[in-house]
Design a protein around this motif. Structure first.
Motif, short mmCIF file in Angstrom:
data_model
loop_
_atom_site.label_atom_id
_atom_site.label_comp_id
_atom_site.label_asym_id
_atom_site.label_seq_id
_atom_site.Cartn_x
_atom_site.Cartn_y
_atom_site.Cartn_z
N SER A 1 0.88 -1.21 -0.08
CA SER A 1 0.00 0.08 -0.04
C SER A 1 0.79 1.19 -0.09
O SER A 1 0.75 2.20 -0.82
CB SER A 1 -0.88 0.03 1.21
N VAL B 1 1.79 -4.29 -8.51
CA VAL B 1 1.54 -3.30 -7.76
C VAL B 1 1.49 -2.21 -8.88
O VAL B 1 0.87 -1.10 -8.48
CB VAL B 1 2.09 -2.95 -6.49
N LEU C 1 -1.61 -0.81 -10.48
CA LEU C 1 -2.56 0.02 -9.68
C LEU C 1 -1.82 1.33 -9.62
O LEU C 1 -2.83 2.56 -9.65
CB LEU C 1 -2.50 -0.44 -8.16
N PRO D 1 -7.50 -3.05 -6.37
CA PRO D 1 -6.76 -3.91 -5.95
C PRO D 1 -7.26 -5.35 -5.96
O PRO D 1 -6.58 -6.33 -6.24
CB PRO D 1 -6.26 -3.50 -4.53
N THR E 1 -3.05 -5.34 -1.09
CA THR E 1 -2.83 -4.15 -0.38
C THR E 1 -3.76 -4.36 1.09
O THR E 1 -4.36 -5.55 1.09
CB THR E 1 -3.60 -2.81 -1.09
#
Length: 273
Positions: A71, A136, A139, A211, A222
């Motif tokens: 995150s 990730v 994202l 996510p 996350t």
């Protein structure tokens, strides 16, 4: 010296009541996070035998250490790209009065009107074709595309209220346009940058749907998705859910309290712009 009047007492009572209303969900969250499994008491009733073991169990079972790191990477990388790209895009749009700049600004404004849900499937297919599903960085790419129009709108509105004399003086002193932007314009944008950073950070940190869609089936999760694994179709470990939620809000609250003055100043400056 102002006297303490009945009106002041009434305003204080209203503010205390409003504060209690906003603090009540936080009380329920913390209260349930320290409650033992199977405790039938009401969520509002104070826990009689609190335990901190829920936090340790939630941390280990959900892998919250790795989830917090993911995150943090997504939020920090997304904020850096959003701030730099939005500020650089808003600068010519706010300063130039040509027809193309007005049409380009309208295109950015169009990005605010279209709901992101319309593009979920096409974007999912694009991420799959790029081989970014389960990473990730998918994202980061998604949040930058989603939040840049809103951030450009804020930066352009603020820039229109900033006098251009500073940039003209720097240009007369021999600064190139790139140096004028990074040495003069970007520091002037500090108030609205605080607004852009905190609004986007809260959205990116707390987002659950994206996510879940892009990282589903991978080892990278996350925090909201990691906490969601405690909720099943027939049973839910609510004591672990609430403990995980408390852990997930601690970093963003710490950042808020550490940067409280800058954030409030940024909101005030951004709204004035």
């Amino acid at each position: 010296m102002k006297r303490y009047t009945a009106r002041t007492a009434l305003l204080e009572t209203v503010m205390i009541a409003a504060g209690a209303v906003f603090a009540f969900p936080l009380y329920v969250l913390v209260n349930l996070s320290v409650r033992r499994p199977g405790d039938p008491a009401s969520p509002v009733a104070p826990t009689t035998s609190p335990t901190l073991a829920n936090y340790a169990d939630a941390w280990q079972a959900a892998g919250l250490g790795a989830a917090l790191a993911n995150s943090a990477i997504v939020t920090l990388a997304g904020l850096v790209v959003i701030v730099i790209v939005s500020a650089m895009a808003a600068y010519p749009l706010a300063r130039l009065t040509s027809r193309w700049s007005r049409w380009t600004f309208l295109l950015f404004a169009l990005g605010l009107l279209l709901p992101a849900q319309l593009a979920l499937i096409p974007l999912y297919q694009s991420m799959r074709d790029l081989g970014l599903l389960g990473s990730v960085w998918s994202l980061v790419l998604f949040y930058c595309g989603l939040q840049v129009p809103f951030s450009v709108f804020l930066y352009a509105g603020f820039l229109r209220a900033v006098p251009a004399e500073y940039e003209e003086a720097a240009a007369i002193d021999g600064c190139t346009p790139v140096r004028v932007f990074f040495s003069v314009v970007l520091p002037l944008l500090r108030p609205v940058t605080g607004t852009v950073a905190i609004l986007n950070a809260i959205f990116i940190w707390n987002d659950f749907l994206t996510p879940l869609l892009y990282l589903s089936g991978s080892a990278q999760q996350t925090v909201p998705v990691a906490v969601f694994q405690f909720v099943g179709q027939y049973v839910a470990d609510w004591h672990l859910v609430f403990a995980g939620l408390v852990i997930s809000v601690v970093p963003i609250l710490l950042i808020y309290f550490l940067m409280q003055k800058r954030i409030i100043k940024g909101f005030a400056g951004g709204l004035k712009g």
